[in-house]
Design a protein around this motif. Structure first.
Motif, PDB file in Angstrom:
ATOM      1  N   GLU A  87       0.839  -1.199   0.000  1.00 36.66           N
ATOM      2  CA  GLU A  87       0.000   0.000   0.000  1.00 36.66           C
ATOM      3  C   GLU A  87       0.877   1.252   0.000  1.00 36.66           C
ATOM      4  O   GLU A  87       0.633   2.206  -0.751  1.00 36.66           O
ATOM      5  CB  GLU A  87      -0.927   0.000   1.218  1.00 36.66           C
ATOM      6  CG  GLU A  87      -1.832   1.200   1.279  1.00 36.66           C
ATOM      7  CD  GLU A  87      -2.770   1.153   2.481  1.00 36.66           C
ATOM      8  OE1 GLU A  87      -3.148   2.228   2.967  1.00 36.66           O
ATOM      9  OE2 GLU A  87      -3.117   0.033   2.933  1.00 36.66           O
ATOM     10  N   GLU A 135      -4.910   8.414  -2.900  1.00 39.84           N
ATOM     11  CA  GLU A 135      -4.778   7.808  -1.571  1.00 39.84           C
ATOM     12  C   GLU A 135      -5.718   6.608  -1.448  1.00 39.84           C
ATOM     13  O   GLU A 135      -5.332   5.533  -0.987  1.00 39.84           O
ATOM     14  CB  GLU A 135      -5.095   8.849  -0.496  1.00 39.84           C
ATOM     15  CG  GLU A 135      -5.105   8.306   0.926  1.00 39.84           C
ATOM     16  CD  GLU A 135      -3.748   7.862   1.415  1.00 39.84           C
ATOM     17  OE1 GLU A 135      -3.700   6.980   2.304  1.00 39.84           O
ATOM     18  OE2 GLU A 135      -2.727   8.367   0.912  1.00 39.84           O
ATOM     19  N   SER A 136      -6.975   6.790  -1.900  1.00 39.47           N
ATOM     20  CA  SER A 136      -7.948   5.693  -1.865  1.00 39.47           C
ATOM     21  C   SER A 136      -7.520   4.550  -2.776  1.00 39.47           C
ATOM     22  O   SER A 136      -7.667   3.374  -2.432  1.00 39.47           O
ATOM     23  CB  SER A 136      -9.333   6.198  -2.285  1.00 39.47           C
ATOM     24  OG  SER A 136      -9.809   7.157  -1.378  1.00 39.47           O
ATOM     25  N   THR A 175      -4.728   2.572  -1.150  1.00 36.79           N
ATOM     26  CA  THR A 175      -5.267   1.706  -0.090  1.00 36.79           C
ATOM     27  C   THR A 175      -5.936   0.479  -0.688  1.00 36.79           C
ATOM     28  O   THR A 175      -5.708  -0.654  -0.249  1.00 36.79           O
ATOM     29  CB  THR A 175      -6.281   2.494   0.769  1.00 36.79           C
ATOM     30  OG1 THR A 175      -5.612   3.618   1.348  1.00 36.79           O
ATOM     31  CG2 THR A 175      -6.853   1.625   1.872  1.00 36.79           C
ATOM     32  N   PHE A 176      -6.749   0.696  -1.722  1.00 33.00           N
ATOM     33  CA  PHE A 176      -7.471  -0.414  -2.346  1.00 33.00           C
ATOM     34  C   PHE A 176      -6.499  -1.417  -2.982  1.00 33.00           C
ATOM     35  O   PHE A 176      -6.600  -2.628  -2.761  1.00 33.00           O
ATOM     36  CB  PHE A 176      -8.438   0.121  -3.402  1.00 33.00           C
ATOM     37  CG  PHE A 176      -9.263  -0.943  -4.066  1.00 33.00           C
ATOM     38  CD1 PHE A 176     -10.393  -1.443  -3.441  1.00 33.00           C
ATOM     39  CD2 PHE A 176      -8.900  -1.461  -5.306  1.00 33.00           C
ATOM     40  CE1 PHE A 176     -11.159  -2.438  -4.045  1.00 33.00           C
ATOM     41  CE2 PHE A 176      -9.652  -2.459  -5.909  1.00 33.00           C
ATOM     42  CZ  PHE A 176     -10.788  -2.944  -5.280  1.00 33.00           C
TER      43      PHE A 176
END
Length: 203
Positions: A83, A183-184, A187-188
């Motif tokens: 990540e 950022e999302s 993370t995913f």
């Protein structure tokens, strides 16, 4: 490198080279233009880099080094580090959105110099990455059957594609791929890797 203190003229030349080479074709960029942009003398290019191609190659190394250095550091000592690795990649390329296209042009279309040099950098990344995968397997972090080349290809696909097709994705989504979006995405994609690489649990 000349000592531990960054040389301001050298740093300005690298920044100017990046700006110029990303904005125009290699053969159209002159050393005079780069020197003017860096507020430096053309002779400093010869002093630090030997010639225009040497500056071009050092510019690519300077941009890719933080990503390759991860493969020698602690970030990927566990799968959760993927990540952070995605985050670093997106952050690096967001500051230089034309850079992935430049690499693709050199490798796929053989435009401009540096093909052999970039391939050497990527091969170094492949070797280091395979070593990191072996370490993760040894410590039970990932499944023993994971193929390091497939893992590397999956990472490159998820990392490069959003940057290469950024304009198209933004148009389709009608929203920017800004820091919050990336950022999302980091993370995913990190969770995808964590789940996909996990050793099978025996019940």
């Amino acid at each position: 490198m000349m000592g531990d203190t960054p040389d301001p003229v050298r740093a300005r030349l690298l920044k100017a080279a990046l700006d110029c080479f990303l904005a125009d074709e290699y053969h159209k960029v002159t050393t005079r233009l780069i020197a003017e942009r860096a507020d430096a003398n053309v002779s400093m290019i010869w002093y630090y880099f030997g010639n225009k191609e040497g500056l071009y190659e050092e510019m690519i190394r300077d941009t890719l080094s933080p990503l390759l250095d991860v493969l020698d550091g602690q970030m990927l000592s566990s799968v959760e580090g993927f990540e952070e690795f995605f985050r670093l990649y997106y952050d690096t390329m967001s500051k230089r959105p034309e850079f992935p296209k430049l690499i693709l042009k050199v490798l796929a279309l053989n435009q401009g110099p540096g093909q052999r040099f970039i391939q050497q950098l990527l091969e170094r990344g492949r070797t280091r990455g395979a070593r990191k995968v072996a370490d993760l397997k040894t410590h039970g972090q990932i499944a023993p059957a994971v193929d390091p080349d497939i893992l590397r290809m999956a990472f490159v696909s998820l990392a490069m594609t959003p940057m290469l097709l950024k304009d198209i994705f933004e148009e389709q989504m009608s929203r920017p791929m800004d820091a919050a979006f990336l950022e999302s995405l980091s993370t995913f994609n990190g969770r995808l890797f964590t789940a996909g690489l996990a050793p099978a649990t025996t019940e």
